[in-house]
Design a protein around this motif. Structure first.
Motif, PDB file in Angstrom:
ATOM      1  N   VAL A  74       0.849  -1.190   0.000  1.00  0.00           N
ATOM      2  CA  VAL A  74       0.000   0.000   0.000  1.00  0.00           C
ATOM      3  C   VAL A  74       0.886   1.241   0.000  1.00  0.00           C
ATOM      4  CG1 VAL A  74      -1.730   1.321   1.272  1.00  0.00           C
ATOM      5  CG2 VAL A  74      -1.886  -1.173   1.181  1.00  0.00           C
ATOM      6  N   LEU A  75       0.643   2.118  -0.967  1.00  0.00           N
ATOM      7  CA  LEU A  75       1.286   3.422  -1.007  1.00  0.00           C
ATOM      8  C   LEU A  75       0.383   4.380  -0.237  1.00  0.00           C
ATOM      9  CD1 LEU A  75       2.209   3.452  -4.802  1.00  0.00           C
ATOM     10  CD2 LEU A  75       3.745   3.012  -2.871  1.00  0.00           C
ATOM     11  N   ASN A  76       0.964   5.114   0.720  1.00  0.00           N
ATOM     12  CA  ASN A  76       0.144   5.917   1.622  1.00  0.00           C
ATOM     13  C   ASN A  76       0.606   7.373   1.626  1.00  0.00           C
ATOM     14  OD1 ASN A  76      -1.278   7.071   3.711  1.00  0.00           O
ATOM     15  ND2 ASN A  76      -0.992   5.359   5.100  1.00  0.00           N
ATOM     16  N   GLY A  77      -0.149   8.219   0.953  1.00  0.00           N
ATOM     17  CA  GLY A  77       0.160   9.645   0.914  1.00  0.00           C
ATOM     18  C   GLY A  77      -0.735  10.475   1.811  1.00  0.00           C
ATOM     19  N   SER A  78      -1.346   9.823   2.823  1.00  0.00           N
ATOM     20  CA  SER A  78      -2.301  10.540   3.672  1.00  0.00           C
ATOM     21  C   SER A  78      -1.633  11.587   4.568  1.00  0.00           C
ATOM     22  CB  SER A  78      -3.123   9.565   4.510  1.00  0.00           C
ATOM     23  OG  SER A  78      -2.282   8.830   5.369  1.00  0.00           O
ATOM     24  N   GLY A  79      -0.308  11.595   4.645  1.00  0.00           N
ATOM     25  CA  GLY A  79       0.393  12.634   5.396  1.00  0.00           C
ATOM     26  C   GLY A  79       0.579  13.915   4.594  1.00  0.00           C
ATOM     27  N   SER A  80       0.144  13.922   3.346  1.00  0.00           N
ATOM     28  CA  SER A  80       0.231  15.119   2.513  1.00  0.00           C
ATOM     29  C   SER A  80      -0.850  16.108   2.948  1.00  0.00           C
ATOM     30  CB  SER A  80       0.026  14.754   1.045  1.00  0.00           C
ATOM     31  OG  SER A  80       0.985  13.805   0.622  1.00  0.00           O
ATOM     32  N   TYR A  81      -0.561  17.403   2.815  1.00  0.00           N
ATOM     33  CA  TYR A  81      -1.533  18.405   3.252  1.00  0.00           C
ATOM     34  C   TYR A  81      -1.291  19.734   2.549  1.00  0.00           C
ATOM     35  CZ  TYR A  81       2.245  20.292   6.100  1.00  0.00           C
ATOM     36  OH  TYR A  81       3.437  20.839   6.507  1.00  0.00           O
ATOM     37  N   ASP A  82      -2.262  20.603   2.648  1.00  0.00           N
ATOM     38  CA  ASP A  82      -2.140  21.971   2.171  1.00  0.00           C
ATOM     39  C   ASP A  82      -2.240  22.884   3.388  1.00  0.00           C
ATOM     40  OD1 ASP A  82      -3.677  24.629   1.254  1.00  0.00           O
ATOM     41  OD2 ASP A  82      -2.390  23.904  -0.346  1.00  0.00           O
ATOM     42  N   CYS A 111      -3.185   3.988  -2.207  1.00  0.00           N
ATOM     43  CA  CYS A 111      -3.515   3.041  -3.270  1.00  0.00           C
ATOM     44  C   CYS A 111      -2.612   1.822  -3.164  1.00  0.00           C
ATOM     45  CB  CYS A 111      -3.421   3.686  -4.648  1.00  0.00           C
ATOM     46  SG  CYS A 111      -1.806   4.299  -5.084  1.00  0.00           S
ATOM     47  N   THR A 112      -3.041   0.765  -3.810  1.00  0.00           N
ATOM     48  CA  THR A 112      -2.298  -0.489  -3.802  1.00  0.00           C
ATOM     49  C   THR A 112      -1.417  -0.562  -5.037  1.00  0.00           C
ATOM     50  OG1 THR A 112      -4.097  -1.567  -2.631  1.00  0.00           O
ATOM     51  CG2 THR A 112      -2.547  -3.001  -3.752  1.00  0.00           C
ATOM     52  N   VAL A 113      -0.204  -1.054  -4.855  1.00  0.00           N
ATOM     53  CA  VAL A 113       0.669  -1.355  -5.987  1.00  0.00           C
ATOM     54  C   VAL A 113       0.736  -2.880  -6.064  1.00  0.00           C
ATOM     55  CG1 VAL A 113       2.768  -1.084  -4.580  1.00  0.00           C
ATOM     56  CG2 VAL A 113       2.933  -1.024  -7.037  1.00  0.00           C
ATOM     57  N   ASN A 114       0.418  -3.419  -7.230  1.00  0.00           N
ATOM     58  CA  ASN A 114       0.338  -4.870  -7.431  1.00  0.00           C
ATOM     59  C   ASN A 114       1.530  -5.403  -8.213  1.00  0.00           C
ATOM     60  OD1 ASN A 114      -2.244  -5.056  -6.203  1.00  0.00           O
ATOM     61  ND2 ASN A 114      -3.174  -4.321  -8.084  1.00  0.00           N
ATOM     62  N   ASN A 115       1.691  -6.712  -8.162  1.00  0.00           N
ATOM     63  CA  ASN A 115       2.687  -7.445  -8.961  1.00  0.00           C
ATOM     64  C   ASN A 115       4.123  -7.001  -8.686  1.00  0.00           C
ATOM     65  OD1 ASN A 115       0.623  -8.906 -10.200  1.00  0.00           O
ATOM     66  ND2 ASN A 115       0.351  -7.304 -11.722  1.00  0.00           N
ATOM     67  N   ILE A 116       4.433  -6.757  -7.450  1.00  0.00           N
ATOM     68  CA  ILE A 116       5.835  -6.466  -7.113  1.00  0.00           C
ATOM     69  C   ILE A 116       6.477  -7.790  -6.706  1.00  0.00           C
ATOM     70  CG2 ILE A 116       5.646  -4.000  -6.622  1.00  0.00           C
ATOM     71  CD1 ILE A 116       5.200  -4.613  -3.737  1.00  0.00           C
ATOM     72  N   ASN A 117       6.596  -8.670  -7.689  1.00  0.00           N
ATOM     73  CA  ASN A 117       7.022 -10.045  -7.436  1.00  0.00           C
ATOM     74  C   ASN A 117       8.443 -10.331  -7.895  1.00  0.00           C
ATOM     75  OD1 ASN A 117       6.526  -9.896 -10.124  1.00  0.00           O
ATOM     76  ND2 ASN A 117       4.825 -11.340 -10.145  1.00  0.00           N
ATOM     77  N   THR A 118       9.221  -9.303  -8.157  1.00  0.00           N
ATOM     78  CA  THR A 118      10.631  -9.458  -8.487  1.00  0.00           C
ATOM     79  C   THR A 118      11.432  -8.759  -7.395  1.00  0.00           C
ATOM     80  OG1 THR A 118      10.137  -9.445 -10.852  1.00  0.00           O
ATOM     81  CG2 THR A 118      12.400  -8.970 -10.218  1.00  0.00           C
ATOM     82  N   ALA A 119      12.407  -9.465  -6.853  1.00  0.00           N
ATOM     83  CA  ALA A 119      13.225  -8.865  -5.798  1.00  0.00           C
ATOM     84  C   ALA A 119      13.923  -7.615  -6.330  1.00  0.00           C
ATOM     85  CB  ALA A 119      14.245  -9.867  -5.281  1.00  0.00           C
ATOM     86  N   GLY A 120      13.988  -6.590  -5.498  1.00  0.00           N
ATOM     87  CA  GLY A 120      14.635  -5.338  -5.877  1.00  0.00           C
ATOM     88  C   GLY A 120      14.035  -4.172  -5.119  1.00  0.00           C
ATOM     89  N   VAL A 121      14.457  -2.977  -5.464  1.00  0.00           N
ATOM     90  CA  VAL A 121      13.947  -1.765  -4.835  1.00  0.00           C
ATOM     91  C   VAL A 121      13.078  -1.032  -5.855  1.00  0.00           C
ATOM     92  CG1 VAL A 121      14.523   0.437  -3.738  1.00  0.00           C
ATOM     93  CG2 VAL A 121      15.956  -1.574  -3.329  1.00  0.00           C
TER      94      VAL A 121
END
Length: 170
Positions: A74-82, A111-121
């Motif tokens: 899960v990518l979480n940008g809820s700390g963003s603000y104006d 949002c969800t990021v899918n298919n991160i099934n290869t080792a790496g950054v």
């Protein structure tokens, strides 16, 4: 033009010092209106503390281990603000790492990021914007294979004994 700007600053300073009987609340902007006939003529109001650009926050970096063939995070940008309280728009995108991932709803703050099934950054960027401006921030998701799948695991040699080789067996 430089002289005109200096003159406007002097007028502003003078008007602020003459209005000592009128106190502004901490959140109220001090404005100046002006007009003129010279080359720098115009009218306007000072914003004081308003209309500051938004602040993007992509959340902390993450580390996950691949435990199934369809891992996600899960990518979480809820700390963003104006700072002025205006609503934000969001856009996520991958900027580095293996290219097999997908973001089905990149316009959400989480949002969800899918298919991160290869080792790496995998590096992801969030862009936040509104009428006050734009800001960007990044986060990394480190994806690791389980230790039993890694090539640097230790192997233990095993010797096999067949039942027919044991003494006393027929």
């Amino acid at each position: 033009m430089k002289n005109f700007n200096l003159l406007m600053m002097a007028i502003l300073m003078l008007s602020l010092t003459q209005n000592t009987g009128c106190k502004k609340s901490p959140n109220e902007a001090v404005g100046v209106s002006g007009g003129g006939t010279g080359p720098g003529s115009g009218a306007g109001t000072g914003g004081g503390g308003y209309n500051k650009p938004p602040v993007a926050n992509a959340g902390p970096d993450q580390t996950i281990t691949i435990l199934n063939q369809y891992p996600s995070a899960v990518l979480n940008g809820s700390g963003s603000y104006d700072p002025s309280g205006m609503a934000l728009q969001f856009a996520w995108r991958q900027i580095a790492g293996p290219r097999n991932s997908s973001i089905p709803n990149p316009g959400q703050k989480e949002c969800t990021v899918n298919n991160i099934n290869t080792a790496g950054v995998y590096s992801f960027e969030i862009k936040v914007w509104n009428n006050n401006g734009t800001d960007l921030d990044t986060t990394d998701i480190t994806v690791m294979s389980p230790t039993y799948c890694q090539s640097n695991r230790t192997e233990t040699p095993v010797t096999l004994s067949f039942l027919s080789d044991l003494p006393g067996q027929i």
